[in-house]
Write an enzyme that holds these catalytic residues in place. Structure first.
Site, PDB file in Angstrom:
ATOM      1  N   GLY A  21       0.670  -1.119  -0.121  1.00 26.25           N
ATOM      2  CA  GLY A  21      -0.034  -0.023   0.058  1.00 26.25           C
ATOM      3  C   GLY A  21       0.904   1.303  -0.033  1.00 26.25           C
ATOM      4  O   GLY A  21       2.045   1.056   0.122  1.00 26.25           O
ATOM      5  N   ASP A  65      -6.263  -3.177  -4.477  1.00 25.72           N
ATOM      6  CA  ASP A  65      -7.026  -3.567  -3.342  1.00 25.72           C
ATOM      7  C   ASP A  65      -8.264  -3.390  -3.181  1.00 25.72           C
ATOM      8  O   ASP A  65      -8.919  -4.323  -2.436  1.00 25.72           O
ATOM      9  CB  ASP A  65      -6.134  -2.681  -2.351  1.00 25.72           C
ATOM     10  CG  ASP A  65      -6.340  -1.117  -2.777  1.00 25.72           C
ATOM     11  OD1 ASP A  65      -6.887  -0.904  -3.990  1.00 25.72           O
ATOM     12  OD2 ASP A  65      -6.175  -0.093  -1.943  1.00 25.72           O
TER      13      ASP A  65
END
EC number: 2.7.1.33
Length: 269
Positions: A8, A109
């Protein structure tokens, strides 16, 4: 054993999974300059502590919203674990329709969260991810991804307040006891906490109205537990949703092995 990597904007999470479940989960700050060898030194130390070795890993999957990190994470898998990693992208077999104008633009994601949430809880539902951005992703009863909402993340909003307003300090996130703050810090905390609670409740209501059905609300991300305390809207908290999505994606899209002597996958990986 499957090596799962969730990269991330703020952190990169490494995890390993076998037929017994998740064997370990480790987190490191995202750094675009970090090399595959640096990742390896750190990760292999943690694997050793968990009584695991690179030879235990038979497959790998990477989900990332940070293109700059992908090269080194791929090299990590190839050079140190001798596996060709699967990289999550919209063109893979997800097992569900992606009903948006440009599927390739949807962050991996978000699709991974949708996949895992529907598999675990059934639909229709909305996934709220408290990450660098706060996202709402809608999944119908059949599991199709219907699109969603992207809003500024909580920490990002706090930092923007501090950077743009000279007299506003950098503060931590907490749940204030009252909405009306009696000082600058209390007022900022109230604005962030109760402001985001209002967005969660208001956005969920608007999504349900437009969708035409009541939705289960699944929350993930590090701040999910804190914000779930302030609202009745969130019905489930699942901190491992993205990791589970990567595991499910790897099952649907097996990859070739670089070392044929280790070309096996434990049932359930």
């Amino acid at each position: 054993m499957l090596l799962v990597i969730d990269a991330g904007n703020t952190n990169i999470v490494f995890a390993v999974h076998d037929e017994k479940g998740w064997r370990g989960t480790w987190r490191i700050a995202t750094n675009h300059q970090r090399t595959s060898d640096e990742y390896a030194v750190w990760l292999l130390t943690l694997l050793t502590h968990a009584r695991l070795t690179p030879a235990d890993v038979h497959a790998a999957v990477i989900g990332t919203v940070v293109p700059a990190a992908l090269y080194h994470l791929r090299r990590l898998c190839r050079d140190w674990f001798e596996v060709e990693p699967l990289v999550a992208r919209a063109s893979l077999d997800w097992g569900f329709d992606i009903q948006v104008d440009h599927p390739e633009e949807v962050g991996a994601d978000r699709l991974l969260n949708a996949m895992a949430a529907h598999q675990t809880y059934g639909g229709p539902l909305v996934v709220i991810d408290f990450g660098t951005a706060t996202t709402f992703d809608v999944v119908d009863k059949r599991g199709a991804y219907c699109g969603g909402v992207i809003a500024p993340g909580i920490n990002l909003s706090l930092e923007a307040l501090h950077q743009a307003a000279a007299r506003l300090p950098r503060i931590g996130i907490g749940r204030p006891q009252s909405v009306i703050g009696k000082g600058t810090v209390a007022a900022m905390q109230s604005g962030i906490y109760w402001g985001y609670i209002g967005m969660i409740e208001g956005m969920t209501a608007r999504i349900e109205s437009e969708f035409g059905a009541k939705l289960k609300v699944v929350a993930t991300g590090g701040l999910a537990p804190l914000f779930s305390e302030g609202t009745q809207v969130i019905s489930r908290i699942d901190p491992d949703l993205t990791l589970e999505g990567l595991r499910l994606l790897a099952l649907r899209n097996p990859t070739p092995f670089l070392n044929r002597d280790r070309a096996r996958m434990v049932d359930g990986d």
